[in-house]
Design a protein around this motif. Structure first.
Motif, PDB file in Angstrom:
ATOM      1  N   GLN A  40       0.802  -1.188   0.180  1.00  0.00           N
ATOM      2  CA  GLN A  40       0.556  -0.109  -0.070  1.00  0.00           C
ATOM      3  C   GLN A  40       1.083   1.284   0.039  1.00  0.00           C
ATOM      4  O   GLN A  40       2.267   1.078   0.394  1.00  0.00           O
ATOM      5  N   GLY A  41       0.207   2.145  -0.060  1.00  0.00           N
ATOM      6  CA  GLY A  41       1.268   3.520  -0.079  1.00  0.00           C
ATOM      7  C   GLY A  41       1.061   4.185   1.748  1.00  0.00           C
ATOM      8  O   GLY A  41       0.014   3.847   2.313  1.00  0.00           O
ATOM      9  N   HIS A  58      14.709   4.827  -0.136  1.00  0.00           N
ATOM     10  CA  HIS A  58      13.556   5.639   1.197  1.00  0.00           C
ATOM     11  C   HIS A  58      12.729   6.324  -0.300  1.00  0.00           C
ATOM     12  O   HIS A  58      13.120   6.370  -1.322  1.00  0.00           O
ATOM     13  N   LEU A  59      11.757   6.659  -0.068  1.00  0.00           N
ATOM     14  CA  LEU A  59      11.353   7.220  -0.603  1.00  0.00           C
ATOM     15  C   LEU A  59      11.881   8.626  -1.389  1.00  0.00           C
ATOM     16  O   LEU A  59      12.407   9.542  -0.875  1.00  0.00           O
ATOM     17  N   GLY A  88      15.064  -1.718  -0.890  1.00  0.00           N
ATOM     18  CA  GLY A  88      15.820  -1.406   0.049  1.00  0.00           C
ATOM     19  C   GLY A  88      15.614   0.517   0.316  1.00  0.00           C
ATOM     20  O   GLY A  88      17.130   1.036   1.629  1.00  0.00           O
ATOM     21  N   TYR A 137       6.201  10.020  -6.543  1.00  0.00           N
ATOM     22  CA  TYR A 137       7.493   9.518  -5.878  1.00  0.00           C
ATOM     23  C   TYR A 137       8.243   8.127  -6.170  1.00  0.00           C
ATOM     24  O   TYR A 137       7.179   6.949  -6.894  1.00  0.00           O
ATOM     25  N   GLY A 148      12.637  10.551   5.610  1.00  0.00           N
ATOM     26  CA  GLY A 148      13.457   9.929   6.318  1.00  0.00           C
ATOM     27  C   GLY A 148      13.568   8.406   5.656  1.00  0.00           C
ATOM     28  O   GLY A 148      12.599   7.548   5.011  1.00  0.00           O
ATOM     29  N   GLN A 170      10.252   4.284  -5.395  1.00  0.00           N
ATOM     30  CA  GLN A 170      11.075   3.811  -4.292  1.00  0.00           C
ATOM     31  C   GLN A 170      12.374   2.539  -4.574  1.00  0.00           C
ATOM     32  O   GLN A 170      11.106   1.831  -5.281  1.00  0.00           O
ATOM     33  N   HIS A 196      -1.441  -2.180 -11.054  1.00  0.00           N
ATOM     34  CA  HIS A 196       0.169  -2.687  -9.490  1.00  0.00           C
ATOM     35  C   HIS A 196       0.898  -3.706 -10.119  1.00  0.00           C
ATOM     36  O   HIS A 196       1.374  -2.972  -9.018  1.00  0.00           O
ATOM     37  N   LEU A 225      11.639  12.373  -4.287  1.00  0.00           N
ATOM     38  CA  LEU A 225      10.421  12.432  -5.364  1.00  0.00           C
ATOM     39  C   LEU A 225      11.098  12.793  -6.533  1.00  0.00           C
ATOM     40  O   LEU A 225      12.145  12.824  -7.213  1.00  0.00           O
ATOM     41  N   PHE A 240       4.677   5.458  -6.757  1.00  0.00           N
ATOM     42  CA  PHE A 240       3.534   6.469  -6.397  1.00  0.00           C
ATOM     43  C   PHE A 240       3.300   7.740  -6.363  1.00  0.00           C
ATOM     44  O   PHE A 240       4.106   8.628  -6.511  1.00  0.00           O
ATOM     45  N   LYS A 253      -2.190   3.497  -4.152  1.00  0.00           N
ATOM     46  CA  LYS A 253      -1.313   2.087  -4.013  1.00  0.00           C
ATOM     47  C   LYS A 253      -0.093   1.101  -4.034  1.00  0.00           C
ATOM     48  O   LYS A 253       1.062   0.896  -4.312  1.00  0.00           O
TER      49      LYS A 253
END
Lengths: 114, 112
Positions: free
Chosen positions: A41-42, B43-44, B41, B36, A106, B38, B9, B46, B90, B104
């Motif tokens: 999920q987001g 992090h998000l 491993g 965004y 983070g 990811q 998905h 931009l 995302f 999602k």
């Protein structure tokens, strides 16, 4: 410029135990967010702070989750007692209070509740 | 309540194929839109953002997105994907200094 710091990176606990996560936002960022990201999920907002005040905690399960940002800088998120469904990645983000409000994330804390 | 829909998905593409990931948002007022990424491993990060002005937004790593207000859409595109684009993507929205509402996510797998 240092990014958003979070610790620990990973945590495994048993259900009904308590756990705490820490976040240090980017220097000068007055707005701080905690998001929960369940696998597949987001991210979803848990709580938003502006300095040391709560702006939005409508989606925080207050019977077991609490968060504070006492000095308006770093923040802690606590879960007590933990449930299996709390297994997720907990993300902290911060943004500057003026300008384009871009949120910087983070690395997250991956929590596994067994 | 605001919501963001991502139609795909899991997308699997060969290297050099073109990419388009769909995103629709629900908020009818002034909206900020984001994509965004990811990586495994990590992090998000931009990719790009839209606040106002030119509806065609260019981001990092050759990605772009087009804001179409009449369709409430903000689709992400890249003309030629690489193996290193394998990641989760995302779409998100907010309005000003407010929390992000995320879709999602779409998992992109690029194969050689």
């Amino acid at each position: 410029e240092a990014g958003v710091a979070q610790s620990p990176r990973y945590k495994i606990i048993e259900k009904r135990q308590s756990v705490a996560f820490w976040c240090n936002p980017i220097s000068g960022h007055a707005t701080l967010y905690w998001y929960q990201q369940i696998l597949g999920q987001g991210p979803k907002l848990l709580i938003q702070f502006q300095n040391n005040g709560v702006v939005d905690d409508s989606q925080l399960p207050k019977d077991r989750f609490s968060a504070e940002r006492l000095k308006g800088v770093d923040s802690t998120l606590k879960i007590q007692p933990a449930k299996l469904e709390d297994s997720a990645v907990y993300l902290c983000a911060s943004s500057h209070p003026v300008g384009d409000y871009e949120q910087y994330f983070g690395p997250g804390t991956r929590l596994t509740v067994t | 309540a605001q919501s963001v829909s991502q139609h795909n998905h899991h997308v699997i593409l060969s290297e050099a194929a073109s990419l388009e990931l769909g995103c629709n948002y629900s908020y009818g007022g002034t909206v900020n839109l984001f994509w965004y990424v990811q990586y495994p491993g990590q992090h998000l990060q931009l990719l790009l953002k839209y606040f106002s002005g030119d509806p065609l937004v260019k981001g990092i790593k050759g990605f772009e997105a087009e804001f179409i207000k009449s369709k409430f859409s903000f689709n992400l595109r890249k003309p030629s994907v690489q193996w290193s684009d394998t990641a989760e993507y995302f779409c998100a929205e907010n309005s000003g200094n407010t929390p992000l509402v995320f879709g999602k996510g779409t998992r992109l797998s690029v194969i050689a």
